[in-house]
Design a protein around this motif. Sequence first.
Motif, PDB file in Angstrom:
ATOM      1  N   GLN A 200       0.867  -1.325   0.004  1.00 18.30           N
ATOM      2  CA  GLN A 200      -0.112  -0.035  -0.005  1.00 18.30           C
ATOM      3  C   GLN A 200       1.071   1.384  -0.069  1.00 18.30           C
ATOM      4  O   GLN A 200       1.693   1.201   0.824  1.00 18.30           O
ATOM      5  N   ARG A 202       1.280   5.201   0.440  1.00 15.54           N
ATOM      6  CA  ARG A 202       0.832   6.420   1.246  1.00 15.54           C
ATOM      7  C   ARG A 202       1.820   7.651   1.033  1.00 15.54           C
ATOM      8  O   ARG A 202       2.720   7.332   0.981  1.00 15.54           O
ATOM      9  N   ASP A 214       0.466  -4.238   3.422  1.00 18.19           N
ATOM     10  CA  ASP A 214      -0.999  -4.206   3.813  1.00 18.19           C
ATOM     11  C   ASP A 214      -1.682  -4.990   2.922  1.00 18.19           C
ATOM     12  O   ASP A 214      -1.817  -5.032   1.858  1.00 18.19           O
ATOM     13  N   SER A 216      -4.676  -4.713   2.209  1.00 20.70           N
ATOM     14  CA  SER A 216      -5.727  -4.143   1.412  1.00 20.70           C
ATOM     15  C   SER A 216      -4.868  -3.503   0.256  1.00 20.70           C
ATOM     16  O   SER A 216      -5.667  -2.714  -0.704  1.00 20.70           O
ATOM     17  N   GLY A 217      -3.314  -3.658   0.107  1.00 17.06           N
ATOM     18  CA  GLY A 217      -2.873  -2.958  -0.860  1.00 17.06           C
ATOM     19  C   GLY A 217      -2.739  -3.736  -2.264  1.00 17.06           C
ATOM     20  O   GLY A 217      -3.603  -4.875  -2.401  1.00 17.06           O
TER      21      GLY A 217
END
Length: 323
Positions: A200, A202, A214, A216-217
């Motif tokens: 992920q 950022r 991550d 969710s990445g």
Amino acid sequence: MTSESQPAPSHGVRYITIDAEDSGQRLDNYLLKILKGVPKSHIYRLLRKGEVRIDKGRVKPETRLVAGSQLRLPPIRVAERPAQPVPGQRLQASLRAATLFEDEALLVINKPEGLAVHGGSGQSGGVIEALRAMRPDDRFLELVHRLDRDTSGCLMLARKRAALKSLHGSMLAQKVEKQYLALLRGRWPKGRNIINAPLQKRTVASGERVVRADSSGKPAVTHYQIEESFAEATLMRVTLETGRTHQIRVHSQLAGHPIAGDSKYGDELFNNQLRELGLGRMFLHACSLRLRHPVSGETVTIEAPLPAPLEKLLVRLRSGESL
């Protein structure tokens, strides 16, 4: 880079015959390319009003260009653009010497460490801007992929739009093999060959870009192979299955073996120890590319030799010098 001033261009009605190189491109993207200095909103306004025409007919932004058709542009006032940076003589000499492969469709250079691939984020210019300034006769020159500023090695640029499209397709299909050499902290365990961890990206409050593992990445897979082992470090041959930002750096850190000299994801003590042995950069080098040529279809392998400072460090480690 130094700068040269140039007058602001202005145009009356223009007629452009679309050539094969630009065929298939969206009209709006083509206009944004050839009308640099014209606000994007103004270009779309001209399209909506029907002032831009192809073969005398109205067109939409998504219209695809066809070779041989005639594009009509109305009179357009072009705002004066900032002077284009001109690369210094040392940078020009460095980039000329860095050429690994070149033909009518493809250019591959051995990118020097410390040089960004493009301007932005505080950089006035990078590889692509310098090469365009050095090669004014190249009608098309675009990055196929990117390397971190602190990473050296094989960097591909397309000299034809069709080549860029073909190479992007090959990369999406994972048919371009990119290998790196990386010196990692500690002894890499035998039998551990793959790191599969989504990443992920950022941007923190300071504006710095940071990547973390991550769930969710985006999917990210890195293959590792031991090239050479030392008392307190391991030279690895790394192959990317995906090409995420900072992928090798973050996966190596995640495995507990950060890259030598990596100031963002590395180990400060390890970096300081290697600095005493002469390492003044991150030890990550894009050593080879293997791909299907976008025009001939032949398999091409391109290799970039390890830079002398990295090779010298390996010589010292092989001699048994401790960290």
